[in-house]
Design an enzyme around this catalytic site. Structure first.
Site, PDB file in Angstrom:
ATOM      1  N   ASP A  83      38.587  28.761  36.400  1.00  0.00           N
ATOM      2  CA  ASP A  83      39.336  29.619  37.332  1.00  0.00           C
ATOM      3  C   ASP A  83      40.451  30.340  36.573  1.00  0.00           C
ATOM      4  O   ASP A  83      40.687  31.533  36.761  1.00  0.00           O
ATOM      5  CB  ASP A  83      39.985  28.785  38.451  1.00  0.00           C
ATOM      6  CG  ASP A  83      38.947  27.998  39.239  1.00  0.00           C
ATOM      7  OD1 ASP A  83      37.790  28.441  39.275  1.00  0.00           O
ATOM      8  OD2 ASP A  83      39.301  26.940  39.811  1.00  0.00           O
ATOM      9  N   PRO A 109      20.570  46.979  33.929  1.00  0.00           N
ATOM     10  CA  PRO A 109      20.722  45.552  33.613  1.00  0.00           C
ATOM     11  C   PRO A 109      19.374  44.836  33.569  1.00  0.00           C
ATOM     12  O   PRO A 109      18.387  45.345  34.111  1.00  0.00           O
ATOM     13  CB  PRO A 109      21.570  45.011  34.768  1.00  0.00           C
ATOM     14  CG  PRO A 109      21.979  46.163  35.590  1.00  0.00           C
ATOM     15  CD  PRO A 109      21.167  47.345  35.208  1.00  0.00           C
ATOM     16  N   PRO A 110      19.332  43.691  32.934  1.00  0.00           N
ATOM     17  CA  PRO A 110      18.070  42.954  32.854  1.00  0.00           C
ATOM     18  C   PRO A 110      17.557  42.549  34.231  1.00  0.00           C
ATOM     19  O   PRO A 110      18.354  42.286  35.132  1.00  0.00           O
ATOM     20  CB  PRO A 110      18.421  41.706  32.039  1.00  0.00           C
ATOM     21  CG  PRO A 110      19.830  41.816  31.654  1.00  0.00           C
ATOM     22  CD  PRO A 110      20.436  43.008  32.271  1.00  0.00           C
ATOM     23  N   GLY A 111      16.272  42.536  34.358  1.00  0.00           N
ATOM     24  CA  GLY A 111      15.663  42.035  35.589  1.00  0.00           C
ATOM     25  C   GLY A 111      15.631  43.017  36.735  1.00  0.00           C
ATOM     26  O   GLY A 111      15.291  42.666  37.861  1.00  0.00           O
ATOM     27  N   THR A 112      15.973  44.283  36.461  1.00  0.00           N
ATOM     28  CA  THR A 112      15.980  45.239  37.564  1.00  0.00           C
ATOM     29  C   THR A 112      14.620  45.904  37.757  1.00  0.00           C
ATOM     30  O   THR A 112      14.448  46.705  38.671  1.00  0.00           O
ATOM     31  CB  THR A 112      17.046  46.328  37.345  1.00  0.00           C
ATOM     32  OG1 THR A 112      17.021  46.703  35.978  1.00  0.00           O
ATOM     33  CG2 THR A 112      18.420  45.842  37.709  1.00  0.00           C
ATOM     34  N   LYS A 133      12.501  47.314  35.041  1.00  0.00           N
ATOM     35  CA  LYS A 133      12.166  48.424  34.138  1.00  0.00           C
ATOM     36  C   LYS A 133      10.739  48.276  33.602  1.00  0.00           C
ATOM     37  O   LYS A 133       9.960  49.220  33.637  1.00  0.00           O
ATOM     38  CB  LYS A 133      13.182  48.476  32.979  1.00  0.00           C
ATOM     39  CG  LYS A 133      14.594  48.732  33.468  1.00  0.00           C
ATOM     40  CD  LYS A 133      15.589  48.825  32.345  1.00  0.00           C
ATOM     41  CE  LYS A 133      15.844  47.508  31.649  1.00  0.00           C
ATOM     42  NZ  LYS A 133      16.485  46.487  32.495  1.00  0.00           N
ATOM     43  N   THR A 134      10.427  47.072  33.158  1.00  0.00           N
ATOM     44  CA  THR A 134       9.074  46.829  32.660  1.00  0.00           C
ATOM     45  C   THR A 134       8.061  47.026  33.783  1.00  0.00           C
ATOM     46  O   THR A 134       7.002  47.631  33.597  1.00  0.00           O
ATOM     47  CB  THR A 134       8.960  45.387  32.127  1.00  0.00           C
ATOM     48  OG1 THR A 134      10.102  45.110  31.337  1.00  0.00           O
ATOM     49  CG2 THR A 134       7.716  45.177  31.337  1.00  0.00           C
ATOM     50  N   HIS A 179      40.411  20.541  45.843  1.00  0.00           N
ATOM     51  CA  HIS A 179      40.274  21.717  44.967  1.00  0.00           C
ATOM     52  C   HIS A 179      39.404  22.793  45.648  1.00  0.00           C
ATOM     53  O   HIS A 179      39.796  23.952  45.750  1.00  0.00           O
ATOM     54  CB  HIS A 179      39.643  21.259  43.648  1.00  0.00           C
ATOM     55  CG  HIS A 179      39.525  22.324  42.614  1.00  0.00           C
ATOM     56  ND1 HIS A 179      40.297  22.362  41.484  1.00  0.00           N
ATOM     57  CD2 HIS A 179      38.720  23.416  42.542  1.00  0.00           C
ATOM     58  CE1 HIS A 179      39.985  23.419  40.759  1.00  0.00           C
ATOM     59  NE2 HIS A 179      39.011  24.075  41.378  1.00  0.00           N
ATOM     60  N   GLU A 180      38.252  22.354  46.134  1.00  0.00           N
ATOM     61  CA  GLU A 180      37.324  23.332  46.735  1.00  0.00           C
ATOM     62  C   GLU A 180      37.856  23.874  48.059  1.00  0.00           C
ATOM     63  O   GLU A 180      37.709  25.059  48.353  1.00  0.00           O
ATOM     64  CB  GLU A 180      35.930  22.714  46.928  1.00  0.00           C
ATOM     65  CG  GLU A 180      35.259  22.223  45.651  1.00  0.00           C
ATOM     66  CD  GLU A 180      35.211  23.266  44.542  1.00  0.00           C
ATOM     67  OE1 GLU A 180      35.259  24.467  44.838  1.00  0.00           O
ATOM     68  OE2 GLU A 180      35.161  22.862  43.366  1.00  0.00           O
TER      69      GLU A 180
HETATM   70  P1  ADP Z   1      13.431  44.290  33.250  1.00  0.00           P
HETATM   71  O1  ADP Z   1      12.352  44.881  32.428  1.00  0.00           O
HETATM   72  O2  ADP Z   1      14.292  45.321  33.919  1.00  0.00           O
HETATM   73  O3  ADP Z   1      14.269  43.283  32.545  1.00  0.00           O
HETATM   74  P2  ADP Z   1      11.251  43.214  34.721  1.00  0.00           P
HETATM   75  O4  ADP Z   1      10.548  44.461  35.071  1.00  0.00           O
HETATM   76  O5  ADP Z   1      10.709  42.457  33.567  1.00  0.00           O
HETATM   77  O6  ADP Z   1      12.775  43.509  34.456  1.00  0.00           O
HETATM   78  O7  ADP Z   1      11.334  42.301  36.009  1.00  0.00           O
HETATM   79  C1  ADP Z   1      10.941  40.958  36.009  1.00  0.00           C
HETATM   80  C2  ADP Z   1      10.280  40.575  37.305  1.00  0.00           C
HETATM   81  O8  ADP Z   1      11.207  40.684  38.376  1.00  0.00           O
HETATM   82  C3  ADP Z   1       9.148  41.492  37.679  1.00  0.00           C
HETATM   83  O9  ADP Z   1       7.956  41.044  37.124  1.00  0.00           O
HETATM   84  C4  ADP Z   1       9.137  41.404  39.191  1.00  0.00           C
HETATM   85  O10 ADP Z   1       8.436  40.275  39.630  1.00  0.00           O
HETATM   86  C5  ADP Z   1      10.586  41.210  39.541  1.00  0.00           C
HETATM   87  N1  ADP Z   1      11.229  42.491  39.871  1.00  0.00           N
HETATM   88  C6  ADP Z   1      12.248  43.065  39.198  1.00  0.00           C
HETATM   89  N2  ADP Z   1      12.613  44.218  39.773  1.00  0.00           N
HETATM   90  C7  ADP Z   1      11.809  44.418  40.819  1.00  0.00           C
HETATM   91  C8  ADP Z   1      11.691  45.450  41.797  1.00  0.00           C
HETATM   92  N3  ADP Z   1      12.490  46.503  41.787  1.00  0.00           N
HETATM   93  N4  ADP Z   1      10.742  45.328  42.751  1.00  0.00           N
HETATM   94  C9  ADP Z   1       9.932  44.251  42.750  1.00  0.00           C
HETATM   95  N5  ADP Z   1       9.991  43.253  41.866  1.00  0.00           N
HETATM   96  C10 ADP Z   1      10.913  43.311  40.907  1.00  0.00           C
END
Ligand code: ADP
Length: 618
Positions: free
Chosen positions: A497, A195-198, A200-201, A415-416
């Site tokens: 909901d 997933p995004p933000g994990t 990979k980059t 509601h909450e």
């Molecule tokens: P992706 O390429 O999977 O979408 P990124 O590598 O671009 O995600 O992550 C974005 C930012 O989130 C990174 O620059 C870092 O600051 C933070 N981040 C994400 N995953 C990690 C991780 N496993 N450990 C430390 N920082 C992380």
């Protein structure tokens, strides 16, 4: 019209018309001489010398006293010449045509220069346009040379399997001989799936940083251009640049932008994207295994990739980069806390517990938001209150103006509390983190936040009981409105909901086989249809009658959930009222406090709430 200044006699100031020189003369001779006066003066021997420039039709006379005067003369001024000859006054002829010619030449030259300058300007502009057109085929990868990549593997946390799997790439880049000596073939391409933000980059960068090699990065969408063939040429160019810098890492983000299965386009197969993919495949085949160029690519949808990309010799290694678990989250928080002042009472383990489902990027963002809040409040270190507010900001958006005490506030309160009470009562539901009436931007009047069940999240396995309780809790808001205000006063506030409940119910019936229809997979896995391919192939695998049966099952599950929610709340009406009053007063009730109030109520009524909930039929 140009107005001339006038002198004291009302004449234009420059009326005399004489140049400055003449003015000087006037001061010496009482009156300026006329032409005939000059001829006379020559005849009388008062002129020492004459200088005549025929081109400009002027004569400069130098008088006995040394003064000079310029006279306009006729072209054929024989009388002056004769007078000068007769009086033996030396006269000279100045060839002003030379000067005129020089001036003319200079003017022409200037003109030519101007034209040349204009031409070169136009040419340069069109050359730039042409250059841009020719440069289309060139890739623009972001290059970080060795030494410029500062990320190391220790900066990547929480995804240890992926790190370990990539460790051998680092070793290969550092000591390729170790592999080549035993005839080992290192993968040319590694696909990072997650997933995004994990991270990979980040991981790809860390490998380049650790191995000390240059890092090329590009998003696959940057290959694709409006014109067919440009993407392919950019791929060629990227590989050419990479080979020149080998050993190096080439990182292609969002590879699915070009790597999707071919032949799935609607308008024929030979489109730009497919040509780009073909070129990528060719390039990957073309470079030598141990050339030192390692291609890392990232995607969150490996299932849509063309199989040709995944065969050995191309991206033959796939590494899953998953969302971090609790320990992983703690490690990621510690990585990002290293560069920030964190107050000693903050327990990162506790924060890791409160943030299930967060990716590395979310956690980095959380700490960053907390740091921003700390700076804004002019505190010296990040503490729990900053983190708390930051968590709310990242999950719920910015805080909006508080609600005024009004019927609306009361309705949102019920509601909450409806959601919060049901999640506290039901055995399989998530734990309540807090319920609040502080509105958030985007029209959220208040919310009840649960801490997702870590076990369920990590294992990815959900039980039927968990799904049912989830539906009942989701219906809690609508149920509270119904119980308190009656069927005519319920609002559309429960729309999201209801959408959620419908979604869960449909999945239970059509995909998980968790309904009376039995274990039938009636729908494909979710996910976007592949244009062209799936639109043609995707016909429901069931009859019209089954379709109606599915709808009936979904409807019944949703209705049952609402009925159970209503029953549970109606049975505790005084508790519902008391908690809503407290919420309106305090605006926020923490999970622990909420549970304590519910427990006290149940004790006073000597009822076991969990037992009631568990036995209630769905
Ligand atoms: P992706 O390429 O999977 O979408 P990124 O590598 O671009 O995600 O992550 C974005 C930012 O989130 C990174 O620059 C870092 O600051 C933070 N981040 C994400 N995953 C990690 C991780 N496993 N450990 C430390 N920082 C992380």
């Amino acid at each position: 019209m140009l107005l001339q200044p006038r002198d004291g006699h009302g004449r234009p100031a420059g009326q005399h018309g004489q140049p400055l020189l003449t003015a000087q003369v006037q001061s010496r001779h009482d009156a300026s001489l006329s032409y005939s006066g000059l001829v006379r003066a020559v005849g009388e021997g008062r002129v020492r010398e004459l200088q005549w420039s025929p081109g400009s039709k002027r004569v400069q006379a130098t008088f006995e006293d040394g003064s000079r005067q310029i006279f306009a003369v006729f072209e054929e001024n024989q009388s002056l010449l004769q007078a000068a000859e007769a009086a033996d006054v030396p006269y000279d002829v100045v060839d002003s045509s030379q000067r005129t010619a020089a001036t003319g030449l200079l003017g022409n030259l200037l003109m030519v220069l101007l034209i040349l300058f204009g031409l070169s300007f136009v040419l340069r502009r069109s050359a730039r346009v042409a250059n841009r057109a020719m440069g289309f085929g060139r890739s623009q990868p972001r290059l970080r040379d060795q030494g410029e990549v500062t990320v190391r593997l220790e900066d990547v946390a929480g995804i240890n399997e992926a790190k370990e799997a990539l460790q051998e790439v680092v070793t290969f880049l550092k000591e390729p001989e170790r592999f080549t000596a035993v005839g080992a073939r290192i993968p040319k391409g590694v696909l990072l799936v997650g997933p995004p933000g994990t991270g990979k980059t980040l991981l790809a960068k860390a490998i380049a940083g650790e191995a000390g090699v240059p890092f090329f990065s590009m998003s696959a969408s940057e290959f694709v251009e409006m014109f067919v063939g440009v993407g392919a040429s950019r791929v060629r160019d990227l590989f050419r640049k990479a080979k020149a810098k080998a050993p190096c890492i080439v990182f292609i983000d969002e590879i699915d932008a070009v790597g999707r299965q071919r032949g799935a386009g609607i308008g024929g197969g030979n489109d730009e994207r497919e040509q780009t993919l073909n070129q990528l495949l060719t390039e990957m085949d073309g470079f030598d295994e141990n050339a030192g160029v390692i291609l890392l690519a990232a995607t969150n949808r490996a299932d849509v990739l063309d199989l040709a990309l995944l065969r050995p010799g191309r991206f033959d290694r796939q590494i899953a980069v998953e969302l971090p678990d609790r320990r992983g989250r703690e490690a990621i928080l510690s990585v990002h806390a290293r560069s920030r002042p964190i107050s000693p009472e903050v327990s990162l383990a506790q924060w890791a517990k409160r943030t299930p489902g967060f990716s590395g990027a979310d956690l980095a963002n959380l700490l960053n938001e907390a740091a921003i809040l700390t700076a804004r409040r002019q505190d010296s270190a990040i503490d729990d209150s900053h983190l708390d507010d930051a968590l709310e900001r990242v999950t719920m958006g910015l805080r909006a103006a508080p609600l005024q005490d009004s019927a609306k506030k009361r309705l949102i309160g019920y509601h909450e509390v409806g959601h919060a009470l049901l999640t506290t009562l039901l055995e399989h539901a998530d734990e309540l983190d807090k319920v609040t009436l502080l509105p958030r931007s985007g029209g959220v009047g208040g919310f009840a936040r649960m801490t997702p069940n870590e076990e369920v999240l990590d294992s990815g396995l959900v039980t039927r009981a968990w799904l049912r309780d989830r539906m009942v809790v989701a219906m809690g808001g609508r149920a509270a409105e119904l119980v308190v205000f009656g069927p005519q006063e319920i609002t559309q506030g429960a729309s999201s909901d209801i959408r959620m409940v419908t979604g869960i119910a449909r999945e239970m019936v059509a995909r998980y086989g968790l309904s009376e229809l039995g274990p039938l997979a009636l729908e494909r896995d979710g996910g976007e249809v592949f244009l062209g391919r799936d639109l043609l192939l995707q016909r429901p695998a069931y009859s019209e009658r089954t379709c109606q049966a599915i709808d009936a099952q979904v409807q019944s599950l949703a209705k049952q959930s609402l009925a159970q929610a209503c029953d549970l709340l109606a049975a505790r009406r005084p508790l519902l009222d008391a908690l809503t009053d407290e919420l309106i007063e305090a605006e926020t009730i923490e999970g622990a406090r909420f549970r304590a109030v519910v427990a006290a109520f149940d004790q006073a009524n000597s009822g076991d709430s969990k037992a009631v909930a568990a036995t209630a039929p769905v």
